[in-house]
Write a protein that holds these residues in place. Structure first.
Motif, short mmCIF file in Angstrom:
data_model
loop_
_atom_site.label_atom_id
_atom_site.label_comp_id
_atom_site.label_asym_id
_atom_site.label_seq_id
_atom_site.Cartn_x
_atom_site.Cartn_y
_atom_site.Cartn_z
N ASP A 39 -49.83 14.10 -29.25
CA ASP A 39 -48.71 13.39 -29.86
C ASP A 39 -49.19 12.10 -30.52
O ASP A 39 -48.72 11.72 -31.59
CB ASP A 39 -47.62 13.07 -28.83
CG ASP A 39 -46.86 14.31 -28.38
OD1 ASP A 39 -46.97 15.36 -29.05
OD2 ASP A 39 -46.16 14.22 -27.35
N GLY A 40 -50.13 11.43 -29.86
CA GLY A 40 -50.70 10.20 -30.41
C GLY A 40 -51.43 10.46 -31.71
O GLY A 40 -51.33 9.67 -32.66
N LEU A 41 -52.15 11.57 -31.79
CA LEU A 41 -52.84 11.93 -33.03
C LEU A 41 -51.83 12.18 -34.14
O LEU A 41 -52.04 11.78 -35.29
CB LEU A 41 -53.73 13.15 -32.82
CG LEU A 41 -54.94 12.93 -31.90
CD1 LEU A 41 -55.67 14.25 -31.66
CD2 LEU A 41 -55.89 11.91 -32.49
N ASP A 42 -50.73 12.86 -33.80
CA ASP A 42 -49.67 13.09 -34.80
C ASP A 42 -49.10 11.76 -35.28
O ASP A 42 -48.86 11.57 -36.47
CB ASP A 42 -48.55 13.96 -34.21
CG ASP A 42 -48.99 15.39 -33.97
OD1 ASP A 42 -50.02 15.82 -34.54
OD2 ASP A 42 -48.29 16.09 -33.20
N ALA A 43 -48.88 10.83 -34.35
CA ALA A 43 -48.34 9.52 -34.70
C ALA A 43 -49.30 8.77 -35.62
O ALA A 43 -48.88 8.10 -36.57
CB ALA A 43 -48.05 8.69 -33.45
N LYS A 44 -50.60 8.90 -35.35
CA LYS A 44 -51.60 8.24 -36.21
C LYS A 44 -51.58 8.83 -37.61
O LYS A 44 -51.67 8.10 -38.60
CB LYS A 44 -53.00 8.38 -35.60
CG LYS A 44 -53.20 7.52 -34.38
CD LYS A 44 -54.56 7.72 -33.76
CE LYS A 44 -54.68 6.92 -32.49
NZ LYS A 44 -55.97 7.06 -31.84
N GLU A 45 -51.46 10.14 -37.71
CA GLU A 45 -51.40 10.78 -39.03
C GLU A 45 -50.16 10.34 -39.79
O GLU A 45 -50.22 10.06 -40.99
CB GLU A 45 -51.43 12.30 -38.89
CG GLU A 45 -52.77 12.85 -38.50
CD GLU A 45 -52.77 14.36 -38.33
OE1 GLU A 45 -51.79 15.02 -38.72
OE2 GLU A 45 -53.77 14.88 -37.80
N GLU A 46 -49.02 10.27 -39.11
CA GLU A 46 -47.78 9.81 -39.74
C GLU A 46 -47.90 8.36 -40.19
O GLU A 46 -47.46 8.01 -41.29
CB GLU A 46 -46.60 9.95 -38.78
CG GLU A 46 -46.18 11.38 -38.54
CD GLU A 46 -45.08 11.49 -37.49
OE1 GLU A 46 -44.27 10.55 -37.36
OE2 GLU A 46 -45.03 12.54 -36.82
N ALA A 47 -48.50 7.52 -39.34
CA ALA A 47 -48.68 6.11 -39.69
C ALA A 47 -49.58 5.97 -40.90
O ALA A 47 -49.30 5.18 -41.81
CB ALA A 47 -49.26 5.34 -38.50
N LEU A 48 -50.66 6.75 -40.95
CA LEU A 48 -51.56 6.72 -42.09
C LEU A 48 -50.84 7.13 -43.37
O LEU A 48 -50.99 6.50 -44.41
CB LEU A 48 -52.78 7.61 -41.85
CG LEU A 48 -53.80 7.69 -42.99
CD1 LEU A 48 -54.34 6.31 -43.33
CD2 LEU A 48 -54.90 8.66 -42.64
N ALA A 49 -50.04 8.19 -43.29
CA ALA A 49 -49.29 8.65 -44.46
C ALA A 49 -48.34 7.56 -44.94
O ALA A 49 -48.23 7.31 -46.15
CB ALA A 49 -48.52 9.92 -44.12
#
Length: 142
Positions: free
Chosen positions: A116-126
């Motif tokens: 979930d944290g990795l998904d959050a990082k990808e969303e934040a980067l986007a």
């Protein structure tokens, strides 16, 4: 900004940039301004203890959501929201739930949290990329 990209056998990208770059420094300056504002609120009654109180201002900064990313810096680094001391002392439902898990269930829960944290990082980067594109587009229109 001159960037020098190097790839190695593990797919790690090393970025080299100049030590002074106005756009990079503006972000650092904005962050420092927020931290200075936070510490000034904390040290009102004890200005000589700023060095001891700095950690509280940093904690507040690291655990507050950033508008650009929609998550906290703490969450981006560690992949979850922090457990604050009162949660341990009062035994919040989150802490109680984790303490009641078997070793395998706890491991599985942490794996899910990491994903979930990795998904959050990808969303934040986007979100950050979109924000930067807006800024660049605004600057080039002038």
């Amino acid at each position: 900004m001159p960037l020098d990209l190097h790839h190695n056998q593990f797919g790690i990208i090393k970025l080299h940039s100049t030590s002074y770059y106005a756009q990079d420094n503006s972000q650092a300056n904005a962050t420092n301004k927020i931290i200075v504002k936070g510490i000034s609120k904390v040290i009102d009654n004890n200005p000589r203890k700023w060095d001891e109180l700095l950690i509280y201002a940093l904690w507040a900064y690291r655990t507050s959501k950033r508008e650009a990313t929609g998550v906290t810096p703490f969450n981006l680094v560690y992949g979850h929201t922090p457990v604050i001391p009162v949660e341990v002392n009062v035994r919040s439902s989150r802490v109680a739930q984790q303490m009641g898990l078997s070793r395998d269930d706890y491991s599985e829960a942490m794996t899910i949290e990491i994903m979930d944290g990795l998904d959050a990082k990808e969303e934040a980067l986007a979100k950050m990329i979109i924000q930067k594109e807006k800024v660049v587009g605004h600057i080039t229109k002038k």
